[in-house]
Scaffold this active site. Structure first.
Site, short mmCIF file in Angstrom:
data_model
loop_
_atom_site.label_atom_id
_atom_site.label_comp_id
_atom_site.label_asym_id
_atom_site.label_seq_id
_atom_site.Cartn_x
_atom_site.Cartn_y
_atom_site.Cartn_z
N GLY A 21 -10.50 -1.56 -13.92
CA GLY A 21 -9.17 -0.68 -13.34
C GLY A 21 -8.60 -0.20 -14.27
CG ASN A 105 -4.22 -3.53 -17.80
OD1 ASN A 105 -3.64 -2.79 -16.93
ND2 ASN A 105 -5.68 -3.78 -17.68
CE1 TYR A 171 1.53 -8.45 -10.07
CE2 TYR A 171 2.49 -6.99 -8.38
CZ TYR A 171 1.84 -6.99 -9.44
OH TYR A 171 1.38 -5.95 -10.13
CE LYS A 175 2.63 -6.89 -13.32
NZ LYS A 175 1.77 -7.01 -14.49
N GLY A 202 3.23 2.38 -8.88
CA GLY A 202 2.99 1.92 -7.69
C GLY A 202 1.65 1.80 -7.06
CB THR A 206 -7.73 -1.04 -9.48
OG1 THR A 206 -6.42 -2.05 -9.03
CG2 THR A 206 -6.99 0.26 -10.39
P1 NDP Z 1 -8.00 -5.08 -11.86
O1 NDP Z 1 -7.96 -6.25 -10.91
O2 NDP Z 1 -8.77 -3.75 -11.42
O3 NDP Z 1 -7.99 -5.40 -13.30
C1 NDP Z 1 -7.35 -6.44 -13.74
C2 NDP Z 1 -7.84 -6.80 -15.21
O4 NDP Z 1 -7.14 -7.88 -15.62
C3 NDP Z 1 -9.30 -7.08 -15.25
O5 NDP Z 1 -9.67 -6.45 -16.25
C4 NDP Z 1 -9.04 -8.61 -15.44
O6 NDP Z 1 -10.47 -9.00 -16.34
C5 NDP Z 1 -7.88 -8.75 -16.25
N1 NDP Z 1 -7.57 -10.29 -16.40
C6 NDP Z 1 -6.94 -10.82 -15.13
N2 NDP Z 1 -6.89 -12.15 -15.65
C7 NDP Z 1 -7.08 -12.26 -16.91
C8 NDP Z 1 -6.97 -13.19 -17.79
N3 NDP Z 1 -6.40 -14.42 -17.57
N4 NDP Z 1 -7.26 -13.08 -19.12
C9 NDP Z 1 -7.60 -11.77 -19.26
N5 NDP Z 1 -7.72 -10.96 -18.67
C10 NDP Z 1 -7.68 -10.85 -17.39
O7 NDP Z 1 -6.30 -4.60 -11.41
P2 NDP Z 1 -5.46 -3.23 -12.14
O8 NDP Z 1 -6.17 -2.53 -13.04
O9 NDP Z 1 -4.90 -2.53 -11.04
O10 NDP Z 1 -4.35 -4.24 -12.83
C11 NDP Z 1 -3.90 -3.98 -14.25
C12 NDP Z 1 -2.65 -4.43 -14.33
O11 NDP Z 1 -1.98 -3.44 -13.48
C13 NDP Z 1 -1.89 -5.60 -13.74
O12 NDP Z 1 -1.01 -6.12 -14.65
C14 NDP Z 1 -1.58 -5.33 -12.65
O13 NDP Z 1 -0.50 -6.28 -12.23
C15 NDP Z 1 -1.04 -3.97 -12.75
N6 NDP Z 1 -0.41 -3.43 -11.84
C16 NDP Z 1 -1.48 -2.94 -10.88
C17 NDP Z 1 -1.15 -2.01 -9.64
C18 NDP Z 1 -2.04 -1.54 -8.56
O14 NDP Z 1 -1.79 -1.06 -7.64
N7 NDP Z 1 -3.55 -1.54 -9.08
C19 NDP Z 1 0.23 -1.35 -9.59
C20 NDP Z 1 0.97 -1.80 -10.60
C21 NDP Z 1 0.80 -2.54 -11.59
P3 NDP Z 1 -11.38 -10.39 -16.07
O15 NDP Z 1 -11.31 -10.63 -14.71
O16 NDP Z 1 -12.56 -9.92 -16.60
O17 NDP Z 1 -10.67 -11.33 -16.90
C1 8X3 Z 2 1.12 -3.42 -7.73
C2 8X3 Z 2 1.86 -2.63 -6.83
O1 8X3 Z 2 3.26 -2.53 -4.68
O2 8X3 Z 2 1.36 -3.99 -4.62
O3 8X3 Z 2 1.79 -3.93 -8.62
O4 8X3 Z 2 3.16 -4.58 -5.86
S1 8X3 Z 2 2.34 -3.60 -5.52
#
Ligand code: NDP
Ligand code: 8X3
Length: 271
Positions: A21, A105, A171, A175, A202, A206
Protein backbone atom coordinates in the site's frame (compact mmCIF):
# COMPACT_ATOMS: atom_id res chain seq x y z
CA UNK A 1 19.94 -6.81 5.48
CA UNK A 2 21.51 -4.06 3.41
CA UNK A 3 21.41 -3.63 -0.36
CA UNK A 4 23.73 -0.84 -1.42
CA UNK A 5 24.08 0.68 -4.86
CA UNK A 6 24.20 4.43 -4.26
CA UNK A 7 26.83 6.57 -2.55
CA UNK A 8 25.04 9.93 -2.71
CA UNK A 9 24.86 11.85 0.60
CA UNK A 10 21.09 11.98 0.55
CA UNK A 11 18.18 11.96 2.99
CA UNK A 12 17.67 8.77 4.95
CA UNK A 13 13.99 7.81 5.05
CA UNK A 14 12.63 5.22 7.51
CA UNK A 15 9.25 3.88 6.35
CA UNK A 16 7.14 1.58 8.50
CA UNK A 17 4.62 -0.65 6.76
CA UNK A 18 6.68 -0.59 3.57
CA UNK A 19 5.57 -4.06 2.45
CA UNK A 20 2.27 -2.89 0.90
CA UNK A 21 0.00 0.00 0.00
CA UNK A 22 1.07 3.52 0.93
CA UNK A 23 4.38 2.43 2.43
CA UNK A 24 5.61 0.69 -0.72
CA UNK A 25 4.49 3.63 -2.89
CA UNK A 26 6.21 6.09 -0.55
CA UNK A 27 9.39 4.02 -0.80
CA UNK A 28 9.25 4.06 -4.61
CA UNK A 29 8.67 7.80 -4.65
CA UNK A 30 11.57 8.57 -2.28
CA UNK A 31 13.81 6.17 -4.19
CA UNK A 32 13.12 8.25 -7.29
CA UNK A 33 14.54 11.24 -5.39
CA UNK A 34 17.70 9.33 -4.57
CA UNK A 35 17.00 8.91 -0.85
CA UNK A 36 18.46 6.07 1.22
CA UNK A 37 15.62 3.90 2.41
CA UNK A 38 14.98 1.85 5.50
CA UNK A 39 11.98 -0.36 4.81
CA UNK A 40 10.27 -1.97 7.80
CA UNK A 41 7.35 -4.40 8.06
CA UNK A 42 6.59 -7.92 9.23
CA UNK A 43 6.44 -9.56 5.77
CA UNK A 44 10.12 -9.88 5.01
CA UNK A 45 9.69 -11.49 1.58
CA UNK A 46 7.68 -8.47 0.39
CA UNK A 47 10.43 -6.16 1.60
CA UNK A 48 13.02 -8.30 -0.19
CA UNK A 49 11.08 -8.02 -3.45
CA UNK A 50 10.74 -4.25 -3.08
CA UNK A 51 14.44 -3.89 -2.23
CA UNK A 52 15.30 -5.92 -5.35
CA UNK A 53 13.17 -3.59 -7.44
CA UNK A 54 14.57 -0.39 -5.95
CA UNK A 55 18.21 -1.37 -5.97
CA UNK A 56 18.02 -2.90 -9.42
CA UNK A 57 19.26 -6.17 -7.97
CA UNK A 58 16.22 -7.95 -9.39
CA UNK A 59 15.79 -9.28 -12.92
CA UNK A 60 16.17 -6.97 -15.89
CA UNK A 61 16.93 -3.29 -16.38
CA UNK A 62 14.89 -0.61 -14.67
CA UNK A 63 11.81 0.62 -16.50
CA UNK A 64 10.65 2.74 -13.59
CA UNK A 65 11.98 6.19 -14.38
CA UNK A 66 15.27 5.78 -12.58
CA UNK A 67 14.43 4.24 -9.21
CA UNK A 68 16.77 1.28 -9.56
CA UNK A 69 20.09 2.00 -7.87
CA UNK A 70 18.68 3.15 -4.54
CA UNK A 71 20.39 2.25 -1.28
CA UNK A 72 17.97 0.14 0.74
CA UNK A 73 18.11 -1.44 4.18
CA UNK A 74 15.26 -3.75 5.10
CA UNK A 75 14.15 -4.67 8.58
CA UNK A 76 11.67 -7.36 9.53
CA UNK A 77 9.87 -5.48 12.25
CA UNK A 78 6.66 -5.62 14.23
CA UNK A 79 6.22 -2.03 15.38
CA UNK A 80 4.19 -3.25 18.37
CA UNK A 81 7.39 -4.67 19.87
CA UNK A 82 9.18 -1.75 21.51
CA UNK A 83 12.39 -3.65 22.20
CA UNK A 84 12.54 -4.79 18.57
CA UNK A 85 12.05 -1.22 17.36
CA UNK A 86 14.83 0.03 19.63
CA UNK A 87 17.07 -2.80 18.45
CA UNK A 88 16.35 -2.09 14.77
CA UNK A 89 17.28 1.56 15.24
CA UNK A 90 20.41 0.77 17.30
CA UNK A 91 21.55 -1.71 14.66
CA UNK A 92 21.15 0.51 11.61
CA UNK A 93 24.25 0.37 9.41
CA UNK A 94 26.27 3.61 9.65
CA UNK A 95 25.17 4.88 6.23
CA UNK A 96 21.52 4.55 7.31
CA UNK A 97 21.85 5.65 10.92
CA UNK A 98 21.18 9.38 10.50
CA UNK A 99 17.49 9.13 9.74
CA UNK A 100 16.11 12.42 8.44
CA UNK A 101 12.53 11.38 7.63
CA UNK A 102 10.42 8.92 9.59
CA UNK A 103 7.18 7.91 7.90
CA UNK A 104 4.98 6.32 10.56
CA UNK A 105 2.72 4.50 8.14
CA UNK A 106 2.28 0.99 9.61
CA UNK A 107 -1.26 0.54 10.81
CA UNK A 108 -4.78 -0.13 9.75
CA UNK A 109 -8.27 -1.04 10.84
CA UNK A 110 -9.38 -4.46 12.03
CA UNK A 111 -13.12 -5.04 11.82
CA UNK A 112 -16.05 -2.70 11.31
CA UNK A 113 -18.36 -3.93 14.04
CA UNK A 114 -20.19 -1.61 16.42
CA UNK A 115 -18.53 -1.17 19.79
CA UNK A 116 -20.90 -3.49 21.64
CA UNK A 117 -20.06 -6.46 19.42
CA UNK A 118 -16.50 -5.67 18.34
CA UNK A 119 -13.74 -8.12 19.23
CA UNK A 120 -11.58 -6.67 22.03
CA UNK A 121 -8.56 -8.42 20.48
CA UNK A 122 -9.09 -6.34 17.33
CA UNK A 123 -9.23 -3.19 19.43
CA UNK A 124 -6.02 -4.12 21.18
CA UNK A 125 -4.26 -4.81 17.89
CA UNK A 126 -5.34 -1.43 16.51
CA UNK A 127 -4.16 0.42 19.61
CA UNK A 128 -0.89 -1.49 19.68
CA UNK A 129 -0.14 -0.80 16.01
CA UNK A 130 -1.63 2.60 15.18
CA UNK A 131 -0.79 4.22 18.52
CA UNK A 132 1.91 2.31 20.37
CA UNK A 133 3.85 1.26 17.27
CA UNK A 134 3.93 4.86 16.10
CA UNK A 135 5.11 5.95 19.54
CA UNK A 136 7.86 3.32 19.64
CA UNK A 137 9.28 4.39 16.29
CA UNK A 138 9.00 8.09 17.03
CA UNK A 139 10.65 7.80 20.44
CA UNK A 140 13.48 5.69 19.02
CA UNK A 141 14.33 8.07 16.17
CA UNK A 142 13.51 11.51 17.56
CA UNK A 143 16.58 11.96 19.79
CA UNK A 144 18.90 11.64 16.78
CA UNK A 145 16.85 14.12 14.77
CA UNK A 146 16.90 16.65 17.62
CA UNK A 147 20.63 16.15 18.19
CA UNK A 148 21.31 16.76 14.48
CA UNK A 149 18.74 19.59 14.42
CA UNK A 150 17.24 18.08 11.28
CA UNK A 151 14.37 15.74 10.68
CA UNK A 152 10.76 15.19 9.76
CA UNK A 153 8.23 12.88 11.39
CA UNK A 154 5.41 12.18 8.95
CA UNK A 155 2.50 10.34 10.53
CA UNK A 156 -0.18 8.68 8.45
CA UNK A 157 -3.45 9.50 10.16
CA UNK A 158 -6.88 9.33 8.56
CA UNK A 159 -10.04 11.30 7.88
CA UNK A 160 -11.43 8.89 10.49
CA UNK A 161 -9.63 11.00 13.12
CA UNK A 162 -12.14 13.80 12.78
CA UNK A 163 -15.15 12.23 11.11
CA UNK A 164 -17.04 9.58 13.05
CA UNK A 165 -18.74 6.76 11.18
CA UNK A 166 -20.37 3.51 12.32
CA UNK A 167 -17.79 0.86 13.10
CA UNK A 168 -14.86 3.25 13.21
CA UNK A 169 -14.95 3.34 17.02
CA UNK A 170 -11.39 2.40 18.02
CA UNK A 171 -9.75 2.88 14.61
CA UNK A 172 -10.93 6.49 14.35
CA UNK A 173 -9.96 7.12 17.96
CA UNK A 174 -6.46 5.79 17.26
CA UNK A 175 -6.11 8.21 14.35
CA UNK A 176 -7.42 11.04 16.54
CA UNK A 177 -4.56 10.18 18.87
CA UNK A 178 -2.17 10.43 15.92
CA UNK A 179 -3.55 13.87 15.03
CA UNK A 180 -3.19 15.26 18.55
CA UNK A 181 0.17 13.60 19.18
CA UNK A 182 1.47 15.15 15.96
CA UNK A 183 0.45 18.63 17.12
CA UNK A 184 1.85 18.04 20.60
CA UNK A 185 5.16 16.96 19.07
CA UNK A 186 5.27 20.30 17.27
CA UNK A 187 4.92 22.01 20.65
CA UNK A 188 7.76 19.98 22.15
CA UNK A 189 10.03 20.46 19.16
CA UNK A 190 9.74 24.23 18.90
CA UNK A 191 13.26 25.59 18.64
CA UNK A 192 14.56 22.58 16.74
CA UNK A 193 14.38 22.22 12.99
CA UNK A 194 12.50 18.95 13.27
CA UNK A 195 9.19 19.00 11.40
CA UNK A 196 6.03 17.03 12.12
CA UNK A 197 3.19 16.36 9.70
CA UNK A 198 -0.02 14.39 10.01
CA UNK A 199 -1.37 13.22 6.65
CA UNK A 200 -5.04 12.25 6.75
CA UNK A 201 -6.23 10.31 3.70
CA UNK A 202 -9.79 9.33 2.94
CA UNK A 203 -10.86 6.37 0.80
CA UNK A 204 -7.75 4.87 -0.79
CA UNK A 205 -7.45 1.50 -2.50
CA UNK A 206 -4.76 -0.67 -0.92
CA UNK A 207 -4.89 -3.84 1.16
CA UNK A 208 -6.50 -1.74 3.90
CA UNK A 209 -10.02 -3.18 3.43
CA UNK A 210 -8.73 -6.72 2.92
CA UNK A 211 -7.09 -6.43 6.33
CA UNK A 212 -10.10 -4.72 7.88
CA UNK A 213 -12.38 -7.53 6.65
CA UNK A 214 -9.89 -10.25 7.60
CA UNK A 215 -9.25 -11.58 4.10
CA UNK A 216 -12.81 -11.29 2.73
CA UNK A 217 -11.83 -10.09 -0.75
CA UNK A 218 -15.42 -9.63 -2.02
CA UNK A 219 -16.29 -7.37 0.88
CA UNK A 220 -13.02 -5.50 0.44
CA UNK A 221 -13.55 -5.01 -3.31
CA UNK A 222 -17.07 -3.66 -2.68
CA UNK A 223 -15.57 -0.71 -0.76
CA UNK A 224 -14.00 0.61 -3.97
CA UNK A 225 -16.73 -0.42 -6.39
CA UNK A 226 -18.10 2.35 -8.63
CA UNK A 227 -15.79 5.02 -7.30
CA UNK A 228 -12.31 6.23 -8.16
CA UNK A 229 -10.56 6.13 -4.83
CA UNK A 230 -7.25 7.71 -3.93
CA UNK A 231 -4.27 5.58 -4.90
CA UNK A 232 -1.20 4.73 -2.86
CA UNK A 233 0.73 6.89 -5.32
CA UNK A 234 -1.50 9.89 -4.50
CA UNK A 235 -0.58 9.54 -0.85
CA UNK A 236 3.10 9.06 -1.66
CA UNK A 237 2.98 12.27 -3.69
CA UNK A 238 1.60 14.18 -0.71
CA UNK A 239 4.20 12.73 1.65
CA UNK A 240 7.05 13.68 -0.67
CA UNK A 241 5.57 17.14 -1.20
CA UNK A 242 5.53 17.79 2.57
CA UNK A 243 9.04 16.41 2.96
CA UNK A 244 10.55 18.46 0.16
CA UNK A 245 9.12 21.87 1.02
CA UNK A 246 11.70 24.46 2.10
CA UNK A 247 12.97 23.55 5.56
CA UNK A 248 11.28 26.53 7.28
CA UNK A 249 7.83 25.27 6.16
CA UNK A 250 5.88 22.80 8.30
CA UNK A 251 2.63 21.26 7.08
CA UNK A 252 0.86 20.42 10.34
CA UNK A 253 -2.01 18.47 8.87
CA UNK A 254 -2.98 17.52 5.34
CA UNK A 255 -6.36 15.92 4.60
CA UNK A 256 -7.04 14.30 1.23
CA UNK A 257 -10.13 12.64 -0.20
CA UNK A 258 -11.16 11.38 -3.59
CA UNK A 259 -13.48 13.86 -5.27
CA UNK A 260 -16.29 11.29 -5.12
CA UNK A 261 -16.17 11.11 -1.31
CA UNK A 262 -17.68 13.71 1.02
CA UNK A 263 -19.57 13.87 4.32
CA UNK A 264 -22.95 12.63 5.48
CA UNK A 265 -25.06 14.70 7.83
CA UNK A 266 -25.96 13.86 11.41
CA UNK A 267 -27.79 10.57 11.80
CA UNK A 268 -31.18 10.79 13.54
CA UNK A 269 -33.08 7.66 14.59
CA UNK A 270 -36.79 8.38 14.45
CA UNK A 271 -39.45 6.16 15.98
P1 NDP B 1 -2.10 -1.80 3.75
O1 NDP B 1 -2.84 -2.85 4.50
O2 NDP B 1 -1.99 -1.93 2.28
O3 NDP B 1 -0.64 -1.64 4.37
C1 NDP B 1 -0.44 -1.63 5.76
C2 NDP B 1 1.03 -1.76 6.05
O4 NDP B 1 1.22 -1.72 7.48
C3 NDP B 1 1.61 -3.07 5.56
O5 NDP B 1 2.87 -2.82 4.96
C4 NDP B 1 1.79 -3.89 6.83
O6 NDP B 1 2.93 -4.72 6.68
C5 NDP B 1 2.07 -2.79 7.84
N1 NDP B 1 1.83 -3.20 9.21
C6 NDP B 1 0.64 -3.54 9.76
N2 NDP B 1 0.83 -3.93 11.04
C7 NDP B 1 2.17 -3.83 11.28
C8 NDP B 1 3.00 -4.09 12.40
N3 NDP B 1 2.47 -4.55 13.55
N4 NDP B 1 4.33 -3.89 12.31
C9 NDP B 1 4.86 -3.45 11.15
N5 NDP B 1 4.14 -3.17 10.05
C10 NDP B 1 2.81 -3.37 10.13
O7 NDP B 1 -2.84 -0.42 4.12
P2 NDP B 1 -2.54 1.10 3.71
O8 NDP B 1 -1.31 1.22 2.93
O9 NDP B 1 -3.79 1.65 3.20
O10 NDP B 1 -2.33 1.72 5.17
C11 NDP B 1 -1.19 2.45 5.55
C12 NDP B 1 -1.61 3.44 6.62
O11 NDP B 1 -2.56 4.35 6.06
C13 NDP B 1 -2.29 2.83 7.84
O12 NDP B 1 -1.83 3.51 8.98
C14 NDP B 1 -3.77 3.12 7.60
O13 NDP B 1 -4.48 3.19 8.79
C15 NDP B 1 -3.68 4.45 6.91
N6 NDP B 1 -4.80 4.86 6.10
C16 NDP B 1 -5.28 4.08 5.07
C17 NDP B 1 -6.33 4.54 4.30
C18 NDP B 1 -6.94 3.74 3.20
O14 NDP B 1 -8.11 3.97 2.85
N7 NDP B 1 -6.21 2.80 2.61
C19 NDP B 1 -6.93 5.86 4.52
C20 NDP B 1 -6.37 6.58 5.64
C21 NDP B 1 -5.34 6.09 6.36
P3 NDP B 1 3.06 -6.21 7.26
O15 NDP B 1 1.71 -6.82 7.27
O16 NDP B 1 4.02 -6.86 6.29
O17 NDP B 1 3.66 -6.04 8.62
C1 8X3 C 1 -9.08 4.79 6.27
C2 8X3 C 1 -10.18 5.64 5.75
O1 8X3 C 1 -12.66 6.12 5.92
O2 8X3 C 1 -11.97 3.79 5.96
O3 8X3 C 1 -8.48 5.41 7.36
O4 8X3 C 1 -11.59 5.19 7.87
S1 8X3 C 1 -11.66 5.17 6.43
Amino acid sequence: MTHSASTEPTPVVFITGASAGFGAAIARRFAGLGARLILAARRHERLEALADELTGRGAGPSSDGGRAGAAVHIVRLDVRDRAAVDRAVAELPPEFSEVSVLVNNAGGAIGLSPAHTADPDDWEQMVDTNIKGLLHCTRALLPGMVARDRGHVINIGSVAAGTPYPGSNVYGACKAFVAQFSLNLRADLLGSRVRVTDIEPGLAETEFSLVRFKGDSDRAAAVYQGVKPLSAEDIAESVVWCATLPEHVNVNRLELMPVMQAFAGFAVKRS
